[in-house]
Design an enzyme around this catalytic site. Structure first.
Site, mmCIF file in Angstrom:
data_model
loop_
_atom_site.group_PDB
_atom_site.id
_atom_site.type_symbol
_atom_site.label_atom_id
_atom_site.label_comp_id
_atom_site.label_asym_id
_atom_site.label_seq_id
_atom_site.Cartn_x
_atom_site.Cartn_y
_atom_site.Cartn_z
ATOM 1 N N ASN A 187 33.690 6.285 46.400
ATOM 2 C CA ASN A 187 32.502 6.799 45.719
ATOM 3 C C ASN A 187 31.261 6.067 46.242
ATOM 4 O O ASN A 187 31.309 5.400 47.275
ATOM 5 C CB ASN A 187 32.673 6.601 44.202
ATOM 6 C CG ASN A 187 31.945 7.648 43.380
ATOM 7 O OD1 ASN A 187 30.807 8.007 43.673
ATOM 8 N ND2 ASN A 187 32.600 8.145 42.348
ATOM 9 N N PHE A 228 27.283 11.819 35.083
ATOM 10 C CA PHE A 228 28.211 12.896 34.733
ATOM 11 C C PHE A 228 27.522 14.013 33.933
ATOM 12 O O PHE A 228 28.055 14.507 32.939
ATOM 13 C CB PHE A 228 29.391 12.364 33.922
ATOM 14 C CG PHE A 228 30.426 11.591 34.690
ATOM 15 C CD1 PHE A 228 30.377 11.509 36.076
ATOM 16 C CD2 PHE A 228 31.460 10.946 34.033
ATOM 17 C CE1 PHE A 228 31.340 10.783 36.787
ATOM 18 C CE2 PHE A 228 32.428 10.223 34.721
ATOM 19 C CZ PHE A 228 32.371 10.149 36.102
ATOM 20 N N ASN A 278 21.661 7.858 43.313
ATOM 21 C CA ASN A 278 21.716 8.690 42.109
ATOM 22 C C ASN A 278 22.229 7.879 40.930
ATOM 23 O O ASN A 278 23.023 6.956 41.080
ATOM 24 C CB ASN A 278 22.597 9.926 42.359
ATOM 25 C CG ASN A 278 24.040 9.707 41.955
ATOM 26 O OD1 ASN A 278 24.396 9.828 40.777
ATOM 27 N ND2 ASN A 278 24.886 9.358 42.926
ATOM 28 N N SER A 320 32.615 6.138 39.325
ATOM 29 C CA SER A 320 31.162 6.301 39.233
ATOM 30 C C SER A 320 30.538 5.044 38.642
ATOM 31 O O SER A 320 31.019 4.521 37.635
ATOM 32 C CB SER A 320 30.816 7.503 38.357
ATOM 33 O OG SER A 320 29.419 7.514 38.086
ATOM 34 N N ASN A 375 27.639 5.034 37.245
ATOM 35 C CA ASN A 375 26.550 5.478 36.369
ATOM 36 C C ASN A 375 26.964 5.750 34.929
ATOM 37 O O ASN A 375 26.141 6.166 34.117
ATOM 38 C CB ASN A 375 25.901 6.726 36.973
ATOM 39 C CG ASN A 375 25.322 6.448 38.345
ATOM 40 O OD1 ASN A 375 24.670 5.432 38.548
ATOM 41 N ND2 ASN A 375 25.591 7.328 39.295
ATOM 42 N N THR A 376 28.231 5.519 34.599
ATOM 43 C CA THR A 376 28.703 5.540 33.215
ATOM 44 C C THR A 376 29.132 4.121 32.879
ATOM 45 O O THR A 376 30.105 3.625 33.461
ATOM 46 C CB THR A 376 29.890 6.506 33.039
ATOM 47 O OG1 THR A 376 29.451 7.837 33.346
ATOM 48 C CG2 THR A 376 30.409 6.470 31.607
ATOM 49 N N LYS A 378 40.122 8.748 42.580
ATOM 50 C CA LYS A 378 38.929 8.383 43.344
ATOM 51 C C LYS A 378 38.485 6.980 42.971
ATOM 52 O O LYS A 378 38.247 6.694 41.799
ATOM 53 C CB LYS A 378 37.797 9.386 43.085
ATOM 54 C CG LYS A 378 36.575 9.166 43.984
ATOM 55 C CD LYS A 378 35.627 10.338 43.913
ATOM 56 C CE LYS A 378 34.485 10.193 44.899
ATOM 57 N NZ LYS A 378 33.633 11.386 44.962
#
Length: 344
Positions: free
Chosen positions: A235, A111, A107, A170, A172-173, A206
């Protein structure tokens, strides 16, 4: 739940994110009370009495739309989010990819969520209902001050959260994982703790699985110094073990079965680095009672599921609990509590 093998082909015929949205929509119409759990599965972490160590990871119910339905499915706790101060659309679609041959998902959601204000209203509406519901907070992609975003999220969501998770892991940021560096992490946690206040809920952190030994040691030191309440390990990963599925080259975070060994290794690293002084929550590649029990023996007090639900269906939490309880008794433990960290 027994119908899932019949329903799965239909869900898998849909684009992955659309199938996820349909699932959440259905669950919002299936409210219920938390399931009953064997008392021997009860665990106390950060002053909270978890009826079962098997929880739902953040990312499934991003906007806190169906926490009670997930509790009714057999989860001992639910973590909603990741929620940012302002609503944001996330990255362009498609951004969620099933890898069925690998029992994995990639993925790059970014967010996407409706913002903390809307989620706070939903959680306030369920005030007084039983069940532990944690809230995972993050920073907006275009935030001028990401540390301030986390403090704002803690302040906003503390009144409606059983616990709060600071998500800096994450992939993805862009640039988010740099907040795992010691100096930035110390400043971030100091701000979050101040925003939480003396009477606020516990704070969990996390972290990513893609960490070197020096990174693990530095994060553990800051976490212990700041006296946070637990670490969630881990994660999704940006690494790419050999994969068979057609979507294997998509960008984003990889979760599911290929993450299992890496996540377990990182859990052991944090157990060593913290000396058992900080509760650990295991996530990543957990798909069976044996997987979950291995994390418990490696030092986790709690475990979280996400990707395996896509492939095994809504009855997974109950099956894992049943199998964990059997393994606990086979190894001579009276409860799951005495199995925590027993594999040394």
């Amino acid at each position: 739940m027994r119908l899932f093998p019949l329903v799965r082909p239909l869900l898998f015929s849909l684009e992955a994110e659309r199938a996820h949205r349909l699932t959440i929509d259905l669950l919002t119409h299936m409210p219920g009370r938390p399931a009953r759990h064997d008392p021997a599965l009860g665990v106390t972490v950060a002053g909270l009495d978890f009826p079962s160590p098997v929880g739902l990871a953040a990312g499934v119910d991003k906007d806190a739309e169906a926490p009670d339905a997930f509790l009714a499915l057999g989860f001992g706790f639910v973590e909603v989010g990741t929620l940012t101060p302002l609503p944001q659309a996330g990255n362009p679609r498609p951004r969620l990819f099933r890898l069925p041959e690998d029992r994995a998902v990639i993925n790059r959601m970014g967010f996407n969520n409706g913002g903390q204000e809307a989620a706070r209203a939903r959680l306030a509406h369920r005030a007084g209902r039983p069940g532990i519901v944690g809230v995972n907070v993050g920073a907006n992609k275009d935030a001028a001050d990401r540390i301030a975003d986390y403090a704002a999220g803690v302040r906003a969501m503390a009144p409606v959260a059983s616990y709060l998770t600071i998500n800096i892991s994450s992939p993805n940021t862009p640039g988010l994982r740099t907040l795992q560096e010691a100096a930035a992490l110390d400043e971030l946690l100091a701000g979050a703790i101040e925003a939480r206040g003396a009477d606020g809920p516990p704070i969990f952190l996390k972290v990513a699985p893609d960490l070197a030994t020096a990174d693990v040691d530095a994060i553990a030191r800051v976490a212990l110094d700041r006296r946070i309440d637990a670490l969630i390990v881990s994660n999704t990963t940006i690494s790419r073990p050999p994969l068979r599925s057609a979507a294997r080259d998509e960008a984003g975070g990889l979760s599911g079965a290929p993450l299992r060994d890496l996540a377990l290794e990182r859990l052991r690293d944090f157990r060593r680095a913290t000396g058992g002084a900080l509760p650990l929550v295991a996530a990543g590649g957990i798909a069976s009672g044996a997987d979950a029990y291995a994390r418990i023996k490696a030092g986790a007090s709690l475990v979280q599921l996400y990707t395996a639900l896509i492939f095994h269906g809504p009855g997974l939490a109950r099956r894992i609990e049943k199998d964990m309880m059997a393994l606990t008794k086979t190894e001579g433990h009276q409860s799951i509590r005495t199995a925590i960290g027993s594999d040394r």
